[in-house]
Design an enzyme around this catalytic site. Structure first.
Site, mmCIF file in Angstrom:
data_model
loop_
_atom_site.group_PDB
_atom_site.id
_atom_site.type_symbol
_atom_site.label_atom_id
_atom_site.label_comp_id
_atom_site.label_asym_id
_atom_site.label_seq_id
_atom_site.Cartn_x
_atom_site.Cartn_y
_atom_site.Cartn_z
ATOM 1 N N ARG A 61 38.196 -34.338 -51.179
ATOM 2 C CA ARG A 61 38.430 -34.724 -49.776
ATOM 3 C C ARG A 61 37.680 -35.995 -49.399
ATOM 4 O O ARG A 61 37.162 -36.109 -48.290
ATOM 5 C CB ARG A 61 38.016 -33.594 -48.819
ATOM 6 C CG ARG A 61 38.884 -32.365 -48.880
ATOM 7 C CD ARG A 61 40.188 -32.576 -48.114
ATOM 8 N NE ARG A 61 41.108 -31.479 -48.349
ATOM 9 C CZ ARG A 61 41.275 -30.454 -47.498
ATOM 10 N NH1 ARG A 61 40.612 -30.427 -46.385
ATOM 11 N NH2 ARG A 61 42.115 -29.495 -47.791
ATOM 12 N N ARG B 73 39.036 -36.911 -42.439
ATOM 13 C CA ARG B 73 38.659 -37.094 -41.031
ATOM 14 C C ARG B 73 37.253 -37.623 -40.782
ATOM 15 O O ARG B 73 36.955 -38.072 -39.675
ATOM 16 C CB ARG B 73 38.850 -35.770 -40.272
ATOM 17 C CG ARG B 73 40.308 -35.496 -39.975
ATOM 18 C CD ARG B 73 40.498 -34.110 -39.430
ATOM 19 N NE ARG B 73 40.139 -33.136 -40.456
ATOM 20 C CZ ARG B 73 40.101 -31.821 -40.260
ATOM 21 N NH1 ARG B 73 40.356 -31.327 -39.070
ATOM 22 N NH2 ARG B 73 39.806 -31.007 -41.244
ATOM 23 N N ARG C 30 45.840 -41.837 -39.281
ATOM 24 C CA ARG C 30 46.366 -40.494 -39.022
ATOM 25 C C ARG C 30 47.044 -40.473 -37.661
ATOM 26 O O ARG C 30 48.114 -39.897 -37.506
ATOM 27 C CB ARG C 30 45.192 -39.505 -39.103
ATOM 28 C CG ARG C 30 45.428 -38.128 -38.568
ATOM 29 C CD ARG C 30 46.070 -37.252 -39.627
ATOM 30 N NE ARG C 30 45.948 -35.836 -39.291
ATOM 31 C CZ ARG C 30 46.694 -35.210 -38.378
ATOM 32 N NH1 ARG C 30 47.610 -35.872 -37.712
ATOM 33 N NH2 ARG C 30 46.515 -33.933 -38.149
ATOM 34 N N ASP D 43 48.864 -33.217 -50.246
ATOM 35 C CA ASP D 43 48.342 -31.871 -50.009
ATOM 36 C C ASP D 43 48.994 -30.870 -50.948
ATOM 37 O O ASP D 43 50.145 -31.073 -51.374
ATOM 38 C CB ASP D 43 48.546 -31.427 -48.560
ATOM 39 C CG ASP D 43 47.602 -30.280 -48.214
ATOM 40 O OD1 ASP D 43 46.433 -30.540 -47.891
ATOM 41 O OD2 ASP D 43 48.021 -29.103 -48.316
ATOM 42 N N TYR E 19 48.737 -19.220 -49.241
ATOM 43 C CA TYR E 19 49.213 -19.835 -47.989
ATOM 44 C C TYR E 19 50.666 -19.458 -47.712
ATOM 45 O O TYR E 19 51.048 -19.205 -46.573
ATOM 46 C CB TYR E 19 49.059 -21.364 -48.055
ATOM 47 C CG TYR E 19 47.599 -21.777 -48.092
ATOM 48 C CD1 TYR E 19 46.877 -21.935 -46.910
ATOM 49 C CD2 TYR E 19 46.932 -21.966 -49.299
ATOM 50 C CE1 TYR E 19 45.528 -22.287 -46.938
ATOM 51 C CE2 TYR E 19 45.591 -22.311 -49.341
ATOM 52 C CZ TYR E 19 44.896 -22.462 -48.163
ATOM 53 O OH TYR E 19 43.567 -22.792 -48.182
HETATM 54 O O1 1CP Z 1 40.830 -36.876 -50.437
HETATM 55 C C1 1CP Z 1 41.352 -35.965 -51.062
HETATM 56 O O2 1CP Z 1 40.718 -35.033 -51.585
HETATM 57 C C2 1CP Z 1 42.846 -35.989 -51.321
HETATM 58 C C3 1CP Z 1 43.687 -35.309 -50.414
HETATM 59 C C4 1CP Z 1 43.695 -33.782 -50.293
HETATM 60 C C5 1CP Z 1 43.535 -32.774 -51.257
HETATM 61 C C6 1CP Z 1 43.151 -32.926 -52.709
HETATM 62 C C7 1CP Z 1 43.996 -33.156 -49.071
HETATM 63 C C8 1CP Z 1 44.214 -33.857 -47.792
HETATM 64 N N1 1CP Z 1 44.108 -31.810 -49.300
HETATM 65 C C9 1CP Z 1 43.826 -31.545 -50.618
HETATM 66 C C10 1CP Z 1 43.853 -30.243 -51.311
HETATM 67 C C11 1CP Z 1 43.962 -29.004 -50.520
HETATM 68 N N2 1CP Z 1 44.718 -28.748 -49.403
HETATM 69 C C12 1CP Z 1 43.336 -27.787 -50.893
HETATM 70 C C13 1CP Z 1 42.489 -27.606 -52.135
HETATM 71 C C14 1CP Z 1 41.075 -28.039 -51.934
HETATM 72 C C15 1CP Z 1 40.285 -27.240 -50.917
HETATM 73 O O3 1CP Z 1 39.982 -26.062 -51.201
HETATM 74 O O4 1CP Z 1 39.989 -27.807 -49.880
HETATM 75 C C16 1CP Z 1 43.691 -26.812 -49.953
HETATM 76 C C17 1CP Z 1 43.269 -25.357 -49.928
HETATM 77 C C18 1CP Z 1 44.573 -27.427 -49.004
HETATM 78 C C19 1CP Z 1 45.259 -26.776 -47.851
HETATM 79 C C20 1CP Z 1 44.906 -27.445 -46.568
HETATM 80 N N3 1CP Z 1 45.320 -28.691 -46.205
HETATM 81 C C21 1CP Z 1 44.096 -26.949 -45.525
HETATM 82 C C22 1CP Z 1 43.491 -25.572 -45.470
HETATM 83 C C23 1CP Z 1 42.121 -25.542 -46.067
HETATM 84 C C24 1CP Z 1 41.566 -24.127 -46.016
HETATM 85 O O5 1CP Z 1 40.320 -24.019 -45.997
HETATM 86 O O6 1CP Z 1 42.325 -23.165 -46.027
HETATM 87 C C25 1CP Z 1 44.009 -27.951 -44.545
HETATM 88 C C26 1CP Z 1 43.245 -27.916 -43.262
HETATM 89 C C27 1CP Z 1 44.789 -29.050 -44.999
HETATM 90 C C28 1CP Z 1 45.014 -30.332 -44.293
HETATM 91 C C29 1CP Z 1 44.449 -31.526 -44.949
HETATM 92 N N4 1CP Z 1 44.710 -31.885 -46.259
HETATM 93 C C30 1CP Z 1 44.105 -33.088 -46.527
HETATM 94 C C31 1CP Z 1 43.410 -33.507 -45.337
HETATM 95 C C32 1CP Z 1 42.639 -34.788 -45.181
HETATM 96 C C33 1CP Z 1 43.634 -32.524 -44.348
HETATM 97 C C34 1CP Z 1 43.168 -32.564 -42.897
HETATM 98 C C35 1CP Z 1 44.353 -32.889 -42.060
HETATM 99 C C36 1CP Z 1 44.112 -33.771 -40.880
HETATM 100 O O7 1CP Z 1 43.981 -34.989 -40.996
HETATM 101 O O8 1CP Z 1 44.157 -33.209 -39.782
#
Ligand code: 1CP
Length: 324
Positions: free
Chosen positions: A6, A10, A19, A56, A132
Site C-alpha cells: 500500500r 491515501r 483519487r 485491487d 469478500y
Molecule cells: O500500493 C499498493 O499496495 C498497490 C495497490 C493495492 C493493493 C496491492 C491496493 C489499492 N489494494 C491492494 C491489495 C488489497 N486490496 C488487499 C490485500 C492486501 C491487504 O491485506 O491490505 C485487500 C484485502 C484488498 C481489499 C480492499 N481494497 C480493502 C479492504 C481491506 C480490508 O482490510 O478488508 C479496501 C479498503 C480496498 C480499497 C483500496 N485498495 C487500494 C487502495 C489505495 C484502497 C483505498 C481506497 C481509497 O482510495 O479510498
C-alpha cells in the site's frame, strides 16, 4: 531492497488529489493514465526499489460480473455469493477484456520505470478474494464462507477453482504486459483450521505458482500469507513461491532461523510503528535488519501503510533501511 505494501494510497496528498479527480476508486483502477501516475507517485517521492501496480484484488470479482463498490471510509461492498445458485449467476470465466486497462497500466508503468526499479504485479489469493465475495465486505468472523466451505466443500471448490484459474491468468497477463515479479496476497490466511488452510489456502497458491512458472520460469513469485502463524512453516516449499512475505507477529530471529534458509523473506515492520515514527521506528528497523540482513531479504511492512501515516516517516524509513 525496500518497498511497502500500500505504498500508493491515501497517506499521500498527491494520491488524494488524483483519487478526487477520478471520482470513484474503481474508475481510478480502470484509468491507465491515472493508475500509472498513482503507481509512480511513491517511487518518485521516496526512491523505492519497486513499484507495485495500482489496482485491487477485488477487480477479479468485478470481472466475473459480481457487483463491487468501494464506499469511502467503509471499505468494499459486494453483492454476496453464498451458494452454488448465487455462483451460477456469475460468469464462468473472467472477462479479461474488462481488465485490459489494468494490463495497459502495467505496460505504461514498465515503459516509464528506471531499469533498476522492479515492477510488481499482484492478485489476491483465491481464499482471500472469496472471503469478500461470500461475506460481501471485510469480515470479522467469516460466518458465511466457513459454513459454505465446511458444510459443502465440493460446491465451494467450484468457486475456489474458478478463482484459481482466473488468478493464474491474471498474473500471467500482468507479466506479459511487463511485470517483473508477482505477489499473491493471502490477507486472511489466519482464520482456518490446519486441514482447511492446506486445502483452501496452500493448494490454490501452489496451483497458481505452478501455472505462472510453466509460462514464466524466471519470474519470481512472492506470497504473503498474513497471520498464518505456524502455517508459515513449510508454506514456501509446499507452494513453490520464491519470496515469502511475513507479518509483524513473527519474531524476526525465528524467521531468520526457520524460514529464511529456504526462501527470500519480505517484511515485517508493523505499519503502526511506521506511523508512530521517531526512536521507536529506528529501534524496530535496526532490530529487523540485524536479524534478517544476513540472508535473502526485502525490507517491507508487516501489512499495508496506514492512511494516517506521515509521508516524512516513510522517507526516513527508506533512509534507515539503506544506511549501514
Ligand atoms: O500500493 C499498493 O499496495 C498497490 C495497490 C493495492 C493493493 C496491492 C491496493 C489499492 N489494494 C491492494 C491489495 C488489497 N486490496 C488487499 C490485500 C492486501 C491487504 O491485506 O491490505 C485487500 C484485502 C484488498 C481489499 C480492499 N481494497 C480493502 C479492504 C481491506 C480490508 O482490510 O478488508 C479496501 C479498503 C480496498 C480499497 C483500496 N485498495 C487500494 C487502495 C489505495 C484502497 C483505498 C481506497 C481509497 O482510495 O479510498
Amino acid at each position: 531492497p525496500v518497498w511497502m505494501m500500500r505504498q500508493a494510497g491515501r497517506y499521500l496528498p498527491e494520491y488524494r488529489n488524483l483519487r478526487t479527480k477520478a471520482g470513484s476508486f474503481l474508475s481510478l483502477c480502470y484509468d491507465p493514465k491515472l493508475a500509472t501516475a498513482v503507481t509512480l507517485q511513491p517511487v518518485e517521492r521516496f526512491g523505492l526499489d519497486a513499484a507495485i501496480l495500482f489496482s485491487d484484488i477485488l477487480l477479479i470479482p468485478d470481472a466475473l460480473g459480481q457487483t463491487v463498490s468501494f464506499i469511502e471510509g467503509d471499505g468494499p461492498q459486494l453483492h454476496p455469493v453464498r451458494n452454488l445458485k448465487d455462483l451460477e449467476k456469475l460468469s464462468n470465466e473472467v472477462n479479461f477484456s474488462h481488465l485490459s486497462p489494468v494490463y495497459e497500466t502495467v505496460s505504461t508503468v514498465a515503459s516509464q520505470l528506471n531499469e533498476n526499479v522492479a515492477l510488481i504485479g499482484f492478485a489476491g489469493a483465491p481464499w482471500t478474494v472469496a472471503t469478500y465475495m461470500v461475506e460481501g465486505h471485510t469480515s470479522k468472523h467469516f460466518d458465511f464462507i466457513k459454513r459454505w466451505a465446511f458444510s459443502d466443500p465440493s460446491s465451494f471448490e467450484i468457486l475456489i477453482k474458478r478463482l484459481t484459474d482466473a488468478t493464474a491468468m491474471h498474473l500471467c497477463k500482468q507479466i506479459e504486459a511487463g511485470a517483473d515479479v508477482v505477489q499473491i496476497f493471502e490477507s486472511w490466511a489466519g482464520v482456518l483450521p490446519p486441514k482447511e488452510f492446506a486445502r483452501w489456502c496452500v493448494k490454490p497458491v501452489e496451483v497458481i505458482t505452478k501455472r505462472v512458472k510453466e509460462q514464466f520460469p524466471e519470474v519470481p513469485v512472492i506470497a504473503f500469507p498474513r497471520g498464518a502463524g505456524v502455517g508459515y512453516i513449510g508454506y514456501a516449499d509446499a507452494t513453490g513461491v520464491d519470496g515469502l512475505g511475513v507479518d509483524y507477529t513473527l519474531p524476526t530471529t525465528w524467521v531468520a532461523k526457520v524460514l529464511q534458509p529456504d526462501v527470500c523473506i519480505q517484511g515485517n515492520l508493523d505499519p503502526q510503528i511506521l506511523l508512530v515514527g521517531g526512536s521507536v521506528m529506528r529501534a524496530a528497523v535496526r532490530e529487523i535488519k540485524s536479524a534478517l540482513n544476513n540472508g535473502p531479504f526485502v525490507f517491507n511492512l508487516g501489512h499495508g501503510v496506514l492512511p494516517q501515516t506521515p509521508p516524512e516517516h516513510v522517507a526516513e524509513l527508506v533512509q534507515l533501511v539503506r544506511e549501514d
